[in-house]
Design a protein around this motif. Structure first.
Motif, PDB file in Angstrom:
ATOM      1  N   ALA A 192      26.431  41.863  38.004  1.00 57.03           N
ATOM      2  CA  ALA A 192      26.177  43.595  38.059  1.00 57.03           C
ATOM      3  C   ALA A 192      26.650  44.473  39.079  1.00 57.03           C
ATOM      4  O   ALA A 192      27.713  44.421  39.419  1.00 57.03           O
ATOM      5  N   HIS A 193      25.848  45.331  39.792  1.00 58.81           N
ATOM      6  CA  HIS A 193      26.571  46.138  41.034  1.00 58.81           C
ATOM      7  C   HIS A 193      27.293  45.758  42.248  1.00 58.81           C
ATOM      8  O   HIS A 193      27.798  46.254  42.644  1.00 58.81           O
ATOM      9  N   GLY A 194      26.965  44.415  42.311  1.00 57.89           N
ATOM     10  CA  GLY A 194      27.432  43.886  43.328  1.00 57.89           C
ATOM     11  C   GLY A 194      28.995  43.316  42.970  1.00 57.89           C
ATOM     12  O   GLY A 194      29.913  42.991  43.589  1.00 57.89           O
ATOM     13  N   HIS A 195      29.087  43.567  41.407  1.00 59.60           N
ATOM     14  CA  HIS A 195      30.294  42.586  40.845  1.00 59.60           C
ATOM     15  C   HIS A 195      32.024  42.918  41.780  1.00 59.60           C
ATOM     16  O   HIS A 195      32.186  44.658  41.791  1.00 59.60           O
ATOM     17  N   SER A 196      32.504  42.645  41.806  1.00 63.78           N
ATOM     18  CA  SER A 196      33.980  42.089  42.615  1.00 63.78           C
ATOM     19  C   SER A 196      34.844  41.001  41.878  1.00 63.78           C
ATOM     20  O   SER A 196      34.678  40.701  40.911  1.00 63.78           O
ATOM     21  N   VAL A 197      36.392  41.766  42.540  1.00 67.34           N
ATOM     22  CA  VAL A 197      37.363  41.054  42.212  1.00 67.34           C
ATOM     23  C   VAL A 197      37.862  39.996  42.912  1.00 67.34           C
ATOM     24  O   VAL A 197      38.353  41.317  43.927  1.00 67.34           O
ATOM     25  N   SER A 198      38.178  39.361  43.072  1.00 65.22           N
ATOM     26  CA  SER A 198      38.909  38.683  45.578  1.00 65.22           C
ATOM     27  C   SER A 198      39.851  37.373  44.778  1.00 65.22           C
ATOM     28  O   SER A 198      40.300  36.821  43.477  1.00 65.22           O
ATOM     29  N   VAL A 199      40.914  37.398  45.672  1.00 69.18           N
ATOM     30  CA  VAL A 199      41.511  36.864  44.963  1.00 69.18           C
ATOM     31  C   VAL A 199      42.768  35.686  46.558  1.00 69.18           C
ATOM     32  O   VAL A 199      42.619  36.671  47.181  1.00 69.18           O
ATOM     33  N   ALA A 200      43.358  34.626  45.672  1.00 68.01           N
ATOM     34  CA  ALA A 200      43.807  33.844  46.448  1.00 68.01           C
ATOM     35  C   ALA A 200      45.007  33.738  45.910  1.00 68.01           C
ATOM     36  O   ALA A 200      45.429  33.544  45.482  1.00 68.01           O
ATOM     37  N   ARG A 201      45.953  32.754  46.483  1.00 64.86           N
ATOM     38  CA  ARG A 201      47.239  32.220  46.297  1.00 64.86           C
ATOM     39  C   ARG A 201      47.801  31.033  47.392  1.00 64.86           C
ATOM     40  O   ARG A 201      47.216  30.834  48.758  1.00 64.86           O
ATOM     41  N   ALA A 202      48.551  30.557  46.819  1.00 65.38           N
ATOM     42  CA  ALA A 202      48.867  28.198  47.053  1.00 65.38           C
ATOM     43  C   ALA A 202      49.819  28.556  46.751  1.00 65.38           C
ATOM     44  O   ALA A 202      50.926  28.845  45.457  1.00 65.38           O
ATOM     45  N   ARG A 203      50.880  27.190  47.129  1.00 66.95           N
ATOM     46  CA  ARG A 203      52.104  26.787  46.434  1.00 66.95           C
ATOM     47  C   ARG A 203      51.944  26.228  45.588  1.00 66.95           C
ATOM     48  O   ARG A 203      53.123  25.270  44.495  1.00 66.95           O
ATOM     49  N   SER A 204      50.567  25.011  45.217  1.00 76.14           N
ATOM     50  CA  SER A 204      50.761  24.003  44.323  1.00 76.14           C
ATOM     51  C   SER A 204      48.620  24.442  43.749  1.00 76.14           C
ATOM     52  O   SER A 204      47.938  24.981  44.557  1.00 76.14           O
ATOM     53  N   PRO A 205      48.588  24.614  42.305  1.00 76.62           N
ATOM     54  CA  PRO A 205      47.716  24.374  42.437  1.00 76.62           C
ATOM     55  C   PRO A 205      46.363  24.097  42.656  1.00 76.62           C
ATOM     56  O   PRO A 205      45.328  24.339  42.982  1.00 76.62           O
ATOM     57  N   ARG A 206      46.757  22.622  43.214  1.00 71.56           N
ATOM     58  CA  ARG A 206      45.746  22.069  44.121  1.00 71.56           C
ATOM     59  C   ARG A 206      45.392  22.652  45.111  1.00 71.56           C
ATOM     60  O   ARG A 206      44.760  22.068  46.438  1.00 71.56           O
ATOM     61  N   GLY A 207      46.295  23.350  45.695  1.00 71.29           N
ATOM     62  CA  GLY A 207      45.289  24.462  47.000  1.00 71.29           C
ATOM     63  C   GLY A 207      46.702  24.050  47.851  1.00 71.29           C
ATOM     64  O   GLY A 207      47.137  22.990  47.597  1.00 71.29           O
ATOM     65  N   PRO A 208      46.597  24.249  49.208  1.00 73.00           N
ATOM     66  CA  PRO A 208      45.107  24.987  50.144  1.00 73.00           C
ATOM     67  C   PRO A 208      45.360  26.646  49.189  1.00 73.00           C
ATOM     68  O   PRO A 208      46.561  27.167  49.120  1.00 73.00           O
ATOM     69  N   PHE A 209      44.230  26.891  48.803  1.00 72.61           N
ATOM     70  CA  PHE A 209      44.350  28.679  48.493  1.00 72.61           C
ATOM     71  C   PHE A 209      43.903  29.227  49.603  1.00 72.61           C
ATOM     72  O   PHE A 209      43.164  29.688  50.682  1.00 72.61           O
ATOM     73  N   GLU A 210      44.828  30.615  50.458  1.00 66.06           N
ATOM     74  CA  GLU A 210      44.451  31.097  51.343  1.00 66.06           C
ATOM     75  C   GLU A 210      44.061  32.710  50.891  1.00 66.06           C
ATOM     76  O   GLU A 210      44.949  33.243  49.250  1.00 66.06           O
ATOM     77  N   PRO A 211      43.349  32.980  50.826  1.00 69.73           N
ATOM     78  CA  PRO A 211      42.404  34.210  50.996  1.00 69.73           C
ATOM     79  C   PRO A 211      43.952  35.716  50.644  1.00 69.73           C
ATOM     80  O   PRO A 211      44.027  35.926  51.864  1.00 69.73           O
ATOM     81  N   ALA A 212      43.408  36.846  49.963  1.00 73.44           N
ATOM     82  CA  ALA A 212      43.795  38.438  50.796  1.00 73.44           C
ATOM     83  C   ALA A 212      43.232  38.580  51.067  1.00 73.44           C
ATOM     84  O   ALA A 212      42.131  38.568  51.794  1.00 73.44           O
ATOM     85  N   PRO A 213      44.552  39.132  52.207  1.00 75.37           N
ATOM     86  CA  PRO A 213      43.733  40.060  53.169  1.00 75.37           C
ATOM     87  C   PRO A 213      42.848  41.295  52.847  1.00 75.37           C
ATOM     88  O   PRO A 213      41.771  41.049  53.655  1.00 75.37           O
ATOM     89  N   GLY A 214      42.256  41.851  51.602  1.00 73.27           N
ATOM     90  CA  GLY A 214      42.276  42.491  51.987  1.00 73.27           C
ATOM     91  C   GLY A 214      40.556  42.641  50.963  1.00 73.27           C
ATOM     92  O   GLY A 214      40.169  43.714  49.670  1.00 73.27           O
TER      93      GLY A 214
END
Length: 513
Positions: A192-214
């Motif tokens: 609903a109105h709180g909907h959003s898109v967030s992203v993270a990245r890692a060197r492997s699909p298993r992680g660890p994932f680093e969130p985007a700073p923005g």
């Protein structure tokens, strides 16, 4: 030379949870279908802007069987479409039973395979392949598993990898290998109105994932932008190297708290990469267009039923038995036969199209004979307006929650009759007659639109009623779908010569909100 632009949404009407893939210079996109059949509409484009529905992935009972008592907005949730090693794959969840499954095809038009079931809890499954051929499936949560895409066997996991930034409902995960990084994109905050898109990245699909700073990289929450509820996104790289995002959004109308009636629609917005992260601006109603520009023949406004099969855009709630419809019983007409005696309960005969325009006109030529039949504007069994012909009378019925009422009726002669439904944003509801017989003035409509019902017979045209559209909105009815306008029969058999649905211009002096 002026910059070419495109209008959002690129696929209007109830087409939520888009997922996209590119094969050469062709793009393919699927959406959720919930309680409707056929399931998972499939679209094709050459430029990301102009889309044409070419079929439905789940188009036969062996792939999709929904129980008659299925609640509205259950059924098929959030598909993902991918192309790998010469084959199309679509993975989704049937929340009515069975859970997560995938189907595959050599050609987008099908035929698509029978379901391959996967023992993974959750919804919104995703598919991604590693360089060594490993197939990864992420689900809401967000958890990741390695699977065999041929047998559905879970080979590793599922294990939690990244649950977002802390907002509710981390879901709609999509995993991408871009350069040396694996990017995990998900939706947060609810749809609903709180909907959003967030992203993270890692060197492997298993992680660890680093969130985007923005993070979140996209959200329209707490803004006055005309497009709201933006989220559940998927990325695609165009043939020219540019990046784009498809996502769902809504177009609320009316006064506070506003209402959206067409459901969650598919929008397109450009993506830039800055310091290794995707950057997405606000999703506007108009954007500069992609470099490629290949308009496709648009979906026809009118269907004359002169084919041997129904077009892919026709849909029905839960099932469409062969005994309920025919294009050959009366050539050039669609004949519908009742399977249930009320639109207020599942099991009825209904064939409709998604309402795709805020200001629209839908009409059909009906030969009801002795049947009870007509046009219905539908959200679910408890929220629909019906324009009905029966026993020499055309009438308008409103079902709003626990209340059902006949609001207008008019005698009509025997024979074919043209039924019309118009939706108009803004405007004034017509005058009403008080209990003393005096006419009370019309009031300004505070809902998203007004819905007008009329009929034209051999004796002329009659306008029967205008109703407030807010009661056929998600904010009133709840759920994940949008309006569907269609033909129905609840007693006997009736035939429809044609059906059309298209936009109409807003009348002078009426300003949409």
């Amino acid at each position: 030379m002026a910059t070419r632009t495109y209008d959002n949404p690129v696929i209007p009407g109830f087409h939520p949870d888009p997922s996209i893939c590119r094969v050469g210079e062709d793009y393919y996109l699927v959406c959720s279908s919930f309680e409707y059949v056929p399931g998972v509409p499939l679209f094709h484009s050459r430029d990301l802007v102009h889309w044409r529905q070419i079929g439905n992935v789940l188009d036969r009972p062996g792939q999709l069987e929904l129980p008659e008592d299925l609640p509205a907005s259950a059924g098929i949730y959030a598909p993902t479409l991918r192309y790998h090693d010469g084959r199309f794959h679509m993975i989704t969840t049937n929340v009515a039973g069975g859970g997560t499954f995938l189907v595959h095809s050599e050609r987008p038009e099908g035929p698509w395979s029978d379901p391959v079931w996967i023992d993974l809890p959750g919804i919104d499954p995703d598919l991604a392949w590693d360089d060594d051929g490993s197939c990864w499936c992420a689900v809401s949560g967000v958890r990741l598993a390695r699977i065999d895409a041929t047998t559905g066997k879970v080979l590793e996991g599922p294990v939690p990898v990244w649950s977002g930034t802390g907002m509710q409902h981390p879901e709609a995960p999509h995993l991408y290998r871009i350069g040396e990084w694996w990017y995990l994109m998900l939706a947060e905050g609810g749809t609903a109105h709180g909907h959003s898109v967030s992203v993270a990245r890692a060197r492997s699909p298993r992680g660890p994932f680093e969130p985007a700073p923005g993070n979140p990289v996209l959200s329209h929450r707490s803004t006055d932008l005309p497009v709201q509820c933006t989220g559940h996104a998927d990325l695609v790289q165009a043939a020219d190297g540019t990046w784009w995002m498809v996502l769902l959004g809504t177009r609320p109308r009316g006064y506070f708290p506003q209402f959206h009636v067409l459901g969650r629609e598919t929008f397109l917005t450009p993506v830039e990469w800055v310091d290794g992260w995707p950057r997405v601006g606000p999703v506007a109603e108009r954007h500069p267009a992609p470099a490629a520009w290949h308009p496709l023949e648009p979906e026809p406004v009118r269907d004359d039923f002169d084919t041997v099969a129904l077009a892919p855009y026709w849909l029905s709630p839960r099932s469409r038995p062969d005994s309920s419809w025919s294009l050959t019983r009366r050539p050039g007409w669609l004949t519908l036969t009742a399977t249930g005696d009320s639109l207020d309960r599942p099991g009825h005969t209904f064939v409709g199209r998604r309402q795709q325009h805020p200001d629209s006109r839908t009409a059909a030529l009906l030969d009801a004979g002795r049947a009870r039949a007509g046009l219905s504007v539908r959200l679910d069994e408890a929220h629909h307006y019906d324009l009905e012909v029966y026993d020499g009378t055309v009438s308008v019925h409103a079902r709003i929650g626990p209340v059902r009422q006949r609001v207008a009726e008019h005698a009509v002669p025997p024979g074919p009759i043209t039924l019309a439904v118009e939706t108009r944003t803004g405007g004034v509801l017509p005058p009403t007659v008080t209990t003393t017989g005096q006419e009370a003035p019309g009031v300004r409509a505070g809902g998203p639109d007004t819905i007008a019902f009329s009929a034209e017979s051999s004796e002329g045209d009659v306008r029967l009623a205008e109703l407030d559209g807010r009661y056929l909105s998600t904010e009133v009815a709840g759920g994940f779908t949008g309006r569907v306008i269609g033909m129905y029969v609840t007693e006997g058999s009736a035939a429809y010569d044609w059906f059309d649905h298209g936009p109409q211009q807003v009348a002078p002096g009426i300003e949409p909100r």
